[in-house]
Design a protein around this motif. Structure first.
Motif, PDB file in Angstrom:
ATOM      1  N   VAL A 251       6.721  -5.511  10.468  1.00  0.00           N
ATOM      2  CA  VAL A 251       5.705  -4.473  10.685  1.00  0.00           C
ATOM      3  C   VAL A 251       5.856  -3.445   9.569  1.00  0.00           C
ATOM      4  CG1 VAL A 251       4.985  -2.534  12.127  1.00  0.00           C
ATOM      5  CG2 VAL A 251       5.545  -4.721  13.191  1.00  0.00           C
ATOM      6  N   ILE A 252       4.748  -3.128   8.910  1.00  0.00           N
ATOM      7  CA  ILE A 252       4.726  -2.038   7.931  1.00  0.00           C
ATOM      8  C   ILE A 252       3.671  -1.053   8.394  1.00  0.00           C
ATOM      9  CG2 ILE A 252       4.487  -1.381   5.519  1.00  0.00           C
ATOM     10  CD1 ILE A 252       4.952  -4.313   4.783  1.00  0.00           C
ATOM     11  N   LEU A 253       4.077   0.172   8.576  1.00  0.00           N
ATOM     12  CA  LEU A 253       3.177   1.211   9.072  1.00  0.00           C
ATOM     13  C   LEU A 253       3.145   2.365   8.086  1.00  0.00           C
ATOM     14  CD1 LEU A 253       1.512   2.690  11.288  1.00  0.00           C
ATOM     15  CD2 LEU A 253       3.689   3.385  12.291  1.00  0.00           C
ATOM     16  N   ILE A 282       5.746   7.706   5.525  1.00  0.00           N
ATOM     17  CA  ILE A 282       5.070   8.965   5.820  1.00  0.00           C
ATOM     18  C   ILE A 282       5.276   9.921   4.649  1.00  0.00           C
ATOM     19  CG2 ILE A 282       5.208   8.774   8.345  1.00  0.00           C
ATOM     20  CD1 ILE A 282       7.745  10.374   8.301  1.00  0.00           C
ATOM     21  N   PRO A 283       4.484  10.978   4.526  1.00  0.00           N
ATOM     22  CA  PRO A 283       4.647  11.892   3.389  1.00  0.00           C
ATOM     23  C   PRO A 283       5.845  12.812   3.552  1.00  0.00           C
ATOM     24  CG  PRO A 283       2.873  12.641   4.803  1.00  0.00           C
ATOM     25  CD  PRO A 283       3.316  11.315   5.357  1.00  0.00           C
ATOM     26  N   TYR A 310      10.578   6.016   5.422  1.00  0.00           N
ATOM     27  CA  TYR A 310      10.524   6.380   4.016  1.00  0.00           C
ATOM     28  C   TYR A 310       9.614   7.596   3.843  1.00  0.00           C
ATOM     29  CZ  TYR A 310      12.464   1.716   3.188  1.00  0.00           C
ATOM     30  OH  TYR A 310      13.257   0.589   3.194  1.00  0.00           O
ATOM     31  N   PHE A 311      10.060   8.540   3.020  1.00  0.00           N
ATOM     32  CA  PHE A 311       9.241   9.699   2.671  1.00  0.00           C
ATOM     33  C   PHE A 311       8.583   9.459   1.316  1.00  0.00           C
ATOM     34  CE2 PHE A 311      11.977  12.536   5.481  1.00  0.00           C
ATOM     35  CZ  PHE A 311      10.948  12.786   6.375  1.00  0.00           C
ATOM     36  N   TYR A 312       7.251   9.533   1.278  1.00  0.00           N
ATOM     37  CA  TYR A 312       6.508   9.404   0.030  1.00  0.00           C
ATOM     38  C   TYR A 312       6.694  10.680  -0.782  1.00  0.00           C
ATOM     39  CZ  TYR A 312       2.572   8.262  -3.065  1.00  0.00           C
ATOM     40  OH  TYR A 312       1.788   7.972  -4.159  1.00  0.00           O
ATOM     41  N   GLU A 313       7.084  10.538  -2.045  1.00  0.00           N
ATOM     42  CA  GLU A 313       7.483  11.692  -2.858  1.00  0.00           C
ATOM     43  C   GLU A 313       6.503  12.030  -3.983  1.00  0.00           C
ATOM     44  OE1 GLU A 313       9.995  13.286  -1.824  1.00  0.00           O
ATOM     45  OE2 GLU A 313      11.518  11.952  -0.990  1.00  0.00           O
ATOM     46  N   ARG A 365       3.957  -1.769  -1.519  1.00  0.00           N
ATOM     47  CA  ARG A 365       5.199  -1.814  -2.312  1.00  0.00           C
ATOM     48  C   ARG A 365       5.176  -0.779  -3.429  1.00  0.00           C
ATOM     49  NH1 ARG A 365       4.941  -7.462  -1.187  1.00  0.00           N
ATOM     50  NH2 ARG A 365       3.720  -7.873  -3.088  1.00  0.00           N
ATOM     51  N   LYS A 366       4.002  -0.560  -4.022  1.00  0.00           N
ATOM     52  CA  LYS A 366       3.876   0.497  -5.036  1.00  0.00           C
ATOM     53  C   LYS A 366       4.157   1.865  -4.418  1.00  0.00           C
ATOM     54  CE  LYS A 366       0.258  -1.936  -7.661  1.00  0.00           C
ATOM     55  NZ  LYS A 366      -1.166  -1.878  -8.098  1.00  0.00           N
ATOM     56  N   ASP A 367       3.656   2.064  -3.201  1.00  0.00           N
ATOM     57  CA  ASP A 367       3.899   3.337  -2.503  1.00  0.00           C
ATOM     58  C   ASP A 367       5.384   3.509  -2.196  1.00  0.00           C
ATOM     59  OD1 ASP A 367       1.162   3.683  -2.569  1.00  0.00           O
ATOM     60  OD2 ASP A 367       0.857   2.933  -0.539  1.00  0.00           O
ATOM     61  N   LEU A 368       6.029   2.444  -1.745  1.00  0.00           N
ATOM     62  CA  LEU A 368       7.454   2.514  -1.414  1.00  0.00           C
ATOM     63  C   LEU A 368       8.305   2.769  -2.656  1.00  0.00           C
ATOM     64  CD1 LEU A 368       7.658  -0.392   1.185  1.00  0.00           C
ATOM     65  CD2 LEU A 368       7.993   2.047   1.655  1.00  0.00           C
ATOM     66  N   ALA A 369       7.804   2.358  -3.822  1.00  0.00           N
ATOM     67  CA  ALA A 369       8.527   2.630  -5.072  1.00  0.00           C
ATOM     68  C   ALA A 369       8.557   4.119  -5.391  1.00  0.00           C
ATOM     69  CB  ALA A 369       7.886   1.860  -6.226  1.00  0.00           C
ATOM     70  N   HIS A 370       7.634   4.874  -4.772  1.00  0.00           N
ATOM     71  CA  HIS A 370       7.597   6.333  -4.944  1.00  0.00           C
ATOM     72  C   HIS A 370       8.116   7.044  -3.689  1.00  0.00           C
ATOM     73  CE1 HIS A 370       5.410   6.109  -8.727  1.00  0.00           C
ATOM     74  NE2 HIS A 370       4.572   5.260  -8.171  1.00  0.00           N
TER      75      HIS A 370
END
Length: 400
Positions: A251-253, A282-283, A310-313, A365-370
């Motif tokens: 699950v990826i949310l 989430i941000p 994960y926090f988006y940075e 995955r691009k989002d998780l890289a940030h």
């Protein structure tokens, strides 16, 4: 002492009124709301993840409209991009194209009176929807239309997380880069977006256009299976629970807010106990007071059973995306929070195409890289002030 006591009594009465108003308003709403089902359709999809790309495409489609333009947004502001948007609509209306624009009464409160008058003068059918009304003023103030729908000539549709405003272009220094997910739809699924818009339009104006065939032209099918899923302050918890219960591996949310109900927390736990790998993005920053703090009480118990946060940075993360294994992807307007679950009117798109789901997972995955993983050490280091804000945020979490 008399004044102090009077103030306390007054505040208690106000609180009592708010509770009674909400409970009775909710009861009335649930007695009237019905679950709307749309069929699985075959069409085509384009995913937009930046405002620059989306607005260029959307504005070009609006400029090319020949017969009608139907638009519903939660937020339209009084800034350069909003004014450009409204100017295009006025220009099209003056050309004879039928333009209907719905904006939520709360979310659209930045539209200037000058623009309101200009819209109506040009022939745009402009209305605020979900205005507060008696007898349940507090409940109706919170029951908002959070959908974002665009339908052009009944042939092209848009749905997703973007509203109209400079922050959605990454031009607000408070938020910086804005990451969001929005779909462009062709094929018969546009009929369902059109139907939903016309239901909302009828709810506001009492004008029934649902039987007018010119709004439902024959459309060619495409290769991607999809389904529109509207919710009206009810049934979203049921939908999300079904998605979590169907997960077998992953699950990826992604959501700007994480304030789940007890039922969804249990569904997440059940999935984790089945061995499902769960990642939640989430941000780091919040766009509303107390929203970020309201998420913290959920972190430690869920992290303790293996769920990863994960926090988006890079900037602000506003996407609403839900991926279940390789079999289903949900992109739409609904957040993973109590407001979307129990108050807002939303619409999501279920996507059943494996290739498109893999593409979406690549974007995630691009989002998780940030993004930065949340750790137990970070939770441990929270200040007393932060923990106090969490307690208060929990009390008001249903209205954030």
């Amino acid at each position: 002492m008399g004044i102090t006591l009077s103030i306390i009594v007054f505040l208690l009465l106000v609180c009592l009124w708010l509770v009674i108003d909400y409970k009775l308003g909710r009861k009335k709403h649930l007695s009237a709301v019905t679950k709307r089902e749309y069929p699985v359709r075959n069409g085509d999809l384009t995913l937009f993840t930046t405002g620059e790309e989306l607005f260029k495409n959307l504005f070009d489609e609006i400029r090319a409209a020949q017969e009608h333009i139907h638009l519903l947004f939660y937020i339209v502001k009084d800034d350069p991009i909003s004014n450009e948007f409204l100017s295009i609509l006025m220009e099209k209306a003056e050309q004879g194209v039928k333009v209907r624009l719905l904006v939520d009464w709360v979310g659209g409160n930045k539209v200037s009176k000058k623009n309101e008058k200009a819209l109506k003068k040009s022939g745009v059918q402009f209305f605020y929807c979900h205005k507060p009304k008696f007898p349940f003023l507090w409940y109706s103030l919170n029951e908002r239309n959070h959908r974002k729908i665009a339908v052009i000539d009944g042939k092209v549709g848009f749905v997703g997380g973007f509203n109209i405003g400079k922050e959605y272009l990454g031009r607000d220094p408070k938020f910086g880069f804005w990451r969001d997910y929005h779909l462009k739809i062709t094929g018969p699924g546009v009929h369902d977006l059109q139907t939903q818009f016309l239901y909302d339009y009828q709810d506001r104006t009492s004008e029934d256009l649902l039987m007018n065939t010119k709004y439902f032209p024959e459309l060619q099918e495409g290769p991607i299976k999809m389904k529109m899923v509207p919710t009206d302050g009810a049934f979203l918890q049921e939908h999300f629970t079904e998605l979590l219960n169907s997960a077998e591996h992953e699950v990826i949310l992604g959501s700007p807010y994480f304030i789940p109900s007890k039922e969804l927390v249990q569904a997440l736990k059940n999935a984790a106990h089945r061995g499902v790998k769960i990642k939640i993005l989430i941000p780091r920053i919040g766009d509303h007071p107390f929203v970020k703090e309201a998420a913290y009480p959920y972190f430690k118990p869920l992290m303790g059973i293996g769920i990863q946060f994960y926090f988006y940075e890079k900037g602000f993360y506003h996407a609403k995306v839900f991926v279940i294994d390789d079999k289903l992807c949900d992109i739409g307007t609904a957040n993973f929070d109590k407001r979307s679950l129990f108050l807002n009117h939303e619409i999501n798109c279920y996507i059943y195409d494996r290739a498109f789901i893999h593409y979406v997972k690549g974007e995630i995955r691009k989002d998780l890289a940030h993004a930065t993983p949340l750790t137990f050490e970070e939770l441990r280091k929270r200040s007393i002030f932060h923990r106090g804000k969490e307690k208060f945020s929990t009390l008001i979490s249903g209205f954030l």
